[in-house]
Each structure stands twice: as structure tokens, then as C-alpha cells.
Design a protein around this motif. Sequence first.
Motif, PDB file in Angstrom:
ATOM      1  N   LEU A  70      -9.527 -18.584  17.818  1.00  0.00           N
ATOM      2  CA  LEU A  70      -9.490 -17.860  16.543  1.00  0.00           C
ATOM      3  C   LEU A  70      -8.337 -18.380  15.542  1.00  0.00           C
ATOM      4  CD1 LEU A  70     -10.416 -15.264  15.127  1.00  0.00           C
ATOM      5  CD2 LEU A  70      -8.652 -14.113  16.446  1.00  0.00           C
ATOM      6  N   PRO A  71      -7.178 -18.908  16.268  1.00  0.00           N
ATOM      7  CA  PRO A  71      -5.996 -19.440  15.203  1.00  0.00           C
ATOM      8  C   PRO A  71      -6.478 -20.741  14.322  1.00  0.00           C
ATOM      9  CG  PRO A  71      -5.334 -19.180  17.483  1.00  0.00           C
ATOM     10  CD  PRO A  71      -6.692 -18.769  17.614  1.00  0.00           C
ATOM     11  N   LEU A  72      -7.559 -21.395  15.185  1.00  0.00           N
ATOM     12  CA  LEU A  72      -8.038 -22.364  14.199  1.00  0.00           C
ATOM     13  C   LEU A  72      -8.987 -21.978  13.171  1.00  0.00           C
ATOM     14  CD1 LEU A  72      -8.825 -25.157  16.750  1.00  0.00           C
ATOM     15  CD2 LEU A  72      -7.286 -25.466  14.957  1.00  0.00           C
ATOM     16  N   LEU A  73      -9.712 -20.841  13.448  1.00  0.00           N
ATOM     17  CA  LEU A  73     -11.019 -20.433  12.657  1.00  0.00           C
ATOM     18  C   LEU A  73     -10.177 -19.757  11.443  1.00  0.00           C
ATOM     19  CD1 LEU A  73     -14.057 -19.976  12.664  1.00  0.00           C
ATOM     20  CD2 LEU A  73     -13.517 -17.672  13.191  1.00  0.00           C
ATOM     21  N   VAL A  74      -9.100 -18.933  11.618  1.00  0.00           N
ATOM     22  CA  VAL A  74      -8.247 -18.600  10.555  1.00  0.00           C
ATOM     23  C   VAL A  74      -7.757 -19.428   9.624  1.00  0.00           C
ATOM     24  CG1 VAL A  74      -6.325 -16.854  10.146  1.00  0.00           C
ATOM     25  CG2 VAL A  74      -8.051 -16.169  11.924  1.00  0.00           C
ATOM     26  N   ARG A  75      -6.996 -20.415  10.225  1.00  0.00           N
ATOM     27  CA  ARG A  75      -6.398 -21.518   9.755  1.00  0.00           C
ATOM     28  C   ARG A  75      -7.178 -22.391   8.585  1.00  0.00           C
ATOM     29  NH1 ARG A  75      -3.806 -26.230  13.090  1.00  0.00           N
ATOM     30  NH2 ARG A  75      -5.739 -26.940  13.064  1.00  0.00           N
ATOM     31  N   ASP A  76      -8.540 -22.500   9.114  1.00  0.00           N
ATOM     32  CA  ASP A  76      -9.671 -22.941   8.415  1.00  0.00           C
ATOM     33  C   ASP A  76     -10.382 -22.147   7.165  1.00  0.00           C
ATOM     34  OD1 ASP A  76      -9.082 -25.336  10.034  1.00  0.00           O
ATOM     35  OD2 ASP A  76     -10.739 -25.335  11.426  1.00  0.00           O
ATOM     36  N   GLY A  77      -9.833 -21.034   7.020  1.00  0.00           N
ATOM     37  CA  GLY A  77     -10.443 -20.122   6.029  1.00  0.00           C
ATOM     38  C   GLY A  77     -11.378 -18.794   6.408  1.00  0.00           C
ATOM     39  N   PHE A  78     -11.363 -18.561   7.776  1.00  0.00           N
ATOM     40  CA  PHE A  78     -11.960 -17.369   7.998  1.00  0.00           C
ATOM     41  C   PHE A  78     -11.254 -16.008   7.595  1.00  0.00           C
ATOM     42  CE2 PHE A  78     -12.150 -13.597  11.153  1.00  0.00           C
ATOM     43  CZ  PHE A  78     -13.543 -13.360  10.952  1.00  0.00           C
ATOM     44  N   ARG A  79     -11.815 -15.328   6.737  1.00  0.00           N
ATOM     45  CA  ARG A  79     -11.073 -14.149   6.011  1.00  0.00           C
ATOM     46  C   ARG A  79     -11.415 -12.738   6.291  1.00  0.00           C
ATOM     47  NH1 ARG A  79     -12.987 -17.712   1.856  1.00  0.00           N
ATOM     48  NH2 ARG A  79     -14.792 -16.302   1.387  1.00  0.00           N
ATOM     49  N   GLY A  80     -12.514 -12.705   7.441  1.00  0.00           N
ATOM     50  CA  GLY A  80     -12.872 -11.315   7.988  1.00  0.00           C
ATOM     51  C   GLY A  80     -11.876 -10.651   9.051  1.00  0.00           C
ATOM     52  N   LEU A  81     -12.416  -9.797   9.552  1.00  0.00           N
ATOM     53  CA  LEU A  81     -11.765  -9.268  10.872  1.00  0.00           C
ATOM     54  C   LEU A  81     -12.113  -9.827  12.084  1.00  0.00           C
ATOM     55  CD1 LEU A  81     -11.444  -5.485   9.529  1.00  0.00           C
ATOM     56  CD2 LEU A  81      -9.543  -7.281   9.599  1.00  0.00           C
ATOM     57  N   ALA A  82     -11.523  -9.697  13.248  1.00  0.00           N
ATOM     58  CA  ALA A  82     -11.993 -10.043  14.412  1.00  0.00           C
ATOM     59  C   ALA A  82     -11.860  -8.725  15.291  1.00  0.00           C
ATOM     60  CB  ALA A  82     -10.922 -11.197  15.237  1.00  0.00           C
ATOM     61  N   TRP A  83     -13.032  -8.370  15.484  1.00  0.00           N
ATOM     62  CA  TRP A  83     -12.992  -6.786  16.155  1.00  0.00           C
ATOM     63  C   TRP A  83     -13.130  -6.992  17.916  1.00  0.00           C
ATOM     64  CZ3 TRP A  83     -13.900  -2.850  13.093  1.00  0.00           C
ATOM     65  CH2 TRP A  83     -14.152  -3.001  11.657  1.00  0.00           C
TER      66      TRP A  83
END
Length: 454
Positions: A70-83
Motif C-alpha cells: 500500500l505505501p508504494l501504491l499511494v506513493r505512485d498515485g493512488f488517490r482513493g481509500l483503503a477499506w
Amino acid sequence: MKIHFLGATGTVTGSKYLVETSQARVLVDCGLFQGYKQLRLRNWAPLPVEAASIDAVVLTHAHLDHSGYLPLLVRDGFRGLAWTSAATQELCGLLLPDSGRLLEEEAAYANRKGYSKHSPALPLYTEADALAALRKLHPVPFHRLTEVAEGVQVEFIPAGHMLGAASIRLHADGRVIMFSGDLGRPHDPVLLPPAPLQPADYLVVESTYGNRRHDPADPAELLAEIIRTTSARGGVTIIPSFAVGRAQALMWYVHALKQQGRIPEVLPVYLNSPMAADTTAIYRRHRELHRLAGAECDAMCHAAQIVNSPEESRRLNERRVPMVIIAASGMATGGRVLHHLKAFAPDPRNTILFAGYQAGGTRGAAMLGGAPQIKIFGEYVPVRAQVVQIENLSAHADADEIMAWLQGCAQPPRAVFVTHGEPDAADALRLRIEEELRWPVSVPAYGDVVTLDD
């Protein structure tokens, strides 16, 4: 409607399933690959879909092979929520920053010692990346249907395995997909059993122990015998363990064994994890998810002396007296246990005890396979210590327990996809489902995209 199998295929790590509907993209689990180098290299490669194109992430539980990307996904531009479930959110709050710190420490150590092929060695992600990812976590209660993206609803259903772990029932485009997540055991001493399987059109089921049955022997007696025997010869028992989940179960066993006089009351036991006290507090806040009363949670915590600082950890390596050290990680892929293995593996008086599944390509699997030496921090360390495993300490359901969970379903799914297992385990479970249940079943490969029929 499609499922992209982006991980946990042919391996028990890297869980990622991208569900593509007519209106959204939802990633179920966001895990790191561990084990063989060719798997670990996938962590560094870009996903086959843009992170920004994913509308939501749904995490089954907090173990890093399900949450650690998840830290990589967010760093790479994921903008949604993680439920997540509430307990998973809290445990990720411990595990993800700790993972980032360890990755930074390992890169710094490699640069100081000069053993990396890269100059400079860089961490996969940092503690700051992990803290940024935590802001994306959004908890929801179990058994509540919740919209996580346009036209996509999910329900978290208790799965056992670890605190907060869930199976995910996803509703979209008039279909229901069930993701088992990691299934726990019906008679775990700490955790509650998985909830019964509910009907679904499609089912994605784990197969970690798809070709094995857990030893019916009492794991407490096996643990006591190993600790007593090692201590009698003046040795140290090193137990690689996941810092959250297995470590707490091990401490509960140690507490019970000392109370019953089955191991010496005076034997020092250390839990080399600064997260331990915080984890116990989370257990106290989520009494509905486990079998322990508040006093039992405290007893579990006090069964071991917590090692907080790296200095304390290094001092343990200088001791040559009988003791038990529980330290992450569970497959000896990283963390403080590597320093203990470097110090104690060469001595035949000592024991290295594995209390859970060891994925192919990990140091744990290599040692159980009889490797005479293992590579740690660029050096080969001889393994002369006794190496043993107590498989029935695992938090994963075995093949019979998985089949019993499947047989409880009142309505067969249209198709079953077997994942999260080594090839022989996944195929063995596929064969049992096919022959015993007569359900349509297949084993997806990495990168497969399956279109779900109307």
C-alpha cells in the motif's frame, strides 16, 4: 466484469486481485511479494495498471503479504481509500511504519557494509511513505454492506487467522464475488473461528495448506519439549515469528506452559519487537474478535520481556545461556531475527523453531530444507543449530479445514479460483474441490485476467 490476478498465484505472497466492473476498479489486498528473488523483484516493477486508475483498495488483513504494498501504491498515485476492519486499521498502523523503518535500516546497513549490488542501496519504501498510506485507511464494521466505489459494495466477514482478518464479499454488476482471504483455524487457542461461507457467484479461495493436514498432536507439548531439550543442553531457542498474530499466540503458550510447570518458570523469554505492547492494547480493545479475557491479554503480554531498542537486541546476541527469543520476521526474510540467526545458527546447542508456513525462496524454507548455510547481510552463515517446525502452530486452516469451510456453503458457486498457495498445494486443493464437491475450479497464473460470465 473481470478479475486480474496480480499476486498470490503460484506463491503465498503478494496478494492482489483487481476487480474491474462496469463502473470502477477495486483492488482486493495490496501485498508484498516475499521469498524467491524473481518474486521480490515484482515489488520494484510497476503494476500493470496505473495506481491512479484504481478507485479503492480493500484489505483482508494486516500481514505484509496482504497490506505491505500500500505505501508504494499511494506513493505512485493512488488517490482513493483503503477499506479495512477496525482492528486491521490499527494493526497496519503498527506494521506498515515498522516495515518502512526496517527497509530503511537494511538499505543503510547494506551501504555501510558495501554488500549491495546497487550504489547506493535504496529502500523499497520509507517510513514516511508508510505514514502517508495510513491516512488512506478507512475502517468499517463487520457484516455491514458498504459502498467502496461507484457501484461496488463490500461486506467484511470474520475469517479468524489474525486479529481483524476478514473474508470479503464483493457485490457489483449483479454478481457476488467472495474472497476468502487467509482462513483461520476452527480451534485456535486465541482467535475465533472463521464465519461460515456464504453463497457467492464466484469464489477466490486460499490454499496455503491445500495439500497438508496439521499434526493432531498437542502443539503446546511439542513446544514445551523443544524448549526443555534445548535449554537442557545449554542452548537458545530462536523462534522467527510474525510480530503481530503468531507472536501473541506464542506468548500465550509460553505463559500457559510456565503456569503448568511444563517449562522452567525462571527461563528467560524475550519478545524482540517494539510493537508488542501496542499490539496487546489492540487485543484488549477488540475482545469480540478473540477468546481471551482482559487479564489473559495482560498475562500473554507479560509472558515475555519486551526488547525495545537495537542495543538491547544486540546484547541478547552476546548472551550464551538458555533462553527463548521470539523475533520477526516469521519466514526470516528480514527484521531483527536475522541478527539472532547470525549469532546463534552456527552453534549446535541452539534450536531454530519455525511456528508457521515457510514460503519457497525464504531463509525459513531453506533452513527447513537442510541448507548448510544461509546468506545474511551479504555473508554466508553456517547452520549447525537444530532446525525444527511445529506446523500445527500455524494460523492457517489446513486442507481438511478449508474443505469443511467450503462444504458449509448451501449453494455452489459458478466458479472457484484457487490462489495463495505453492503450485503443489494449489493443485491439490483444486483436485479435492473438483472431485469431492464437483464445483468448477481452476488455478489462475500470475497476470491472468478472467472475464466473469453473466
